[in-house]
Design a protein around this motif. Structure first.
Motif, PDB file in Angstrom:
ATOM      1  N   SER A  85      17.342  19.915  10.815  1.00 32.66           N
ATOM      2  CA  SER A  85      18.627  19.490  10.277  1.00 32.66           C
ATOM      3  C   SER A  85      19.716  19.827  11.293  1.00 32.66           C
ATOM      4  CB  SER A  85      18.913  20.162   8.942  1.00 32.66           C
ATOM      5  OG  SER A  85      19.066  21.544   9.102  1.00 32.66           O
ATOM      6  N   SER A  86      20.913  19.306  11.051  1.00 32.70           N
ATOM      7  CA  SER A  86      22.005  19.446  12.006  1.00 32.70           C
ATOM      8  C   SER A  86      23.265  19.963  11.321  1.00 32.70           C
ATOM      9  CB  SER A  86      22.346  18.097  12.639  1.00 32.70           C
ATOM     10  OG  SER A  86      21.217  17.539  13.226  1.00 32.70           O
ATOM     11  N   ASN A  87      24.079  20.650  12.083  1.00 30.57           N
ATOM     12  CA  ASN A  87      25.422  21.022  11.680  1.00 30.57           C
ATOM     13  C   ASN A  87      26.384  20.285  12.602  1.00 30.57           C
ATOM     14  OD1 ASN A  87      24.312  22.831   9.841  1.00 30.57           O
ATOM     15  ND2 ASN A  87      24.442  24.540  11.262  1.00 30.57           N
ATOM     16  N   ILE A  88      27.307  19.507  12.023  1.00 30.99           N
ATOM     17  CA  ILE A  88      28.220  18.681  12.807  1.00 30.99           C
ATOM     18  C   ILE A  88      29.648  19.138  12.541  1.00 30.99           C
ATOM     19  CG2 ILE A  88      28.914  16.331  13.365  1.00 30.99           C
ATOM     20  CD1 ILE A  88      26.435  15.479  11.666  1.00 30.99           C
ATOM     21  N   THR A  89      30.434  19.263  13.592  1.00 28.18           N
ATOM     22  CA  THR A  89      31.865  19.548  13.460  1.00 28.18           C
ATOM     23  C   THR A  89      32.616  18.562  14.339  1.00 28.18           C
ATOM     24  OG1 THR A  89      31.332  21.889  13.219  1.00 28.18           O
ATOM     25  CG2 THR A  89      33.630  21.334  13.612  1.00 28.18           C
ATOM     26  N   VAL A  90      33.642  17.932  13.761  1.00 25.38           N
ATOM     27  CA  VAL A  90      34.438  16.939  14.476  1.00 25.38           C
ATOM     28  C   VAL A  90      35.902  17.375  14.438  1.00 25.38           C
ATOM     29  CG1 VAL A  90      35.071  14.510  14.618  1.00 25.38           C
ATOM     30  CG2 VAL A  90      32.844  15.134  13.755  1.00 25.38           C
ATOM     31  N   PHE A  91      36.591  17.248  15.570  1.00 29.71           N
ATOM     32  CA  PHE A  91      38.006  17.596  15.671  1.00 29.71           C
ATOM     33  C   PHE A  91      38.810  16.348  15.991  1.00 29.71           C
ATOM     34  CE2 PHE A  91      35.723  21.454  16.667  1.00 29.71           C
ATOM     35  CZ  PHE A  91      36.379  22.393  15.882  1.00 29.71           C
TER      36      PHE A  91
END
Length: 123
Positions: free
Chosen positions: A110-116
């Motif tokens: 699974s993945s952890n995504i953070t977008v700014f």
């Protein structure tokens, strides 16, 4: 003296797709204007991953509107995706039976995504 930042973020933890697949799409939308990135995701061939990113970008846009108390069209600003981080999340480990009573391990990543999101004033 307090400096006001215009950066807004949104994150998605535990997305059921491997980080390698997520990074392919993340590289596609990095440093793009937000509505252009949404268009790119609409026509992407990786439907499952692009759907997750599309939901994340819509959440990001909503966070920006909530922080600045205005709609996108009120001010002449150029909203763009400043940074996209894709990290590995938890891995589910399963066993698949194979001949002679053995078991091979299957890793469901699974993945952890953070977008700014940031804005530039249009000139």
């Amino acid at each position: 003296m307090k400096q006001e930042t215009s950066i807004v973020s949104a994150s998605l933890n535990g997305a059921r797709s491997s980080p390698r697949k997520m990074r392919l799409i993340a590289d596609l939308i990095r440093n793009q204007e937000i509505y252009r990135a949404l268009d790119l995701l609409n026509y992407s061939r990786k439907k499952r991953v692009s759907f997750l990113f599309k939901k994340l970008l819509l959440s990001l846009l909503s966070n920006w509107k909530k922080k600045h108390n205005q709609s996108y069209s009120e001010k002449k600003e150029y909203l763009y995706i400043k940074e996209v981080r894709v990290n590995q999340g938890k891995t589910l480990k399963r066993l698949r039976p194979v001949p002679q009573g053995r078991g091979h391990r299957i890793r469901k990543r699974s993945s952890n995504i953070t977008v700014f999101l940031d804005n530039k004033k249009e000139t």
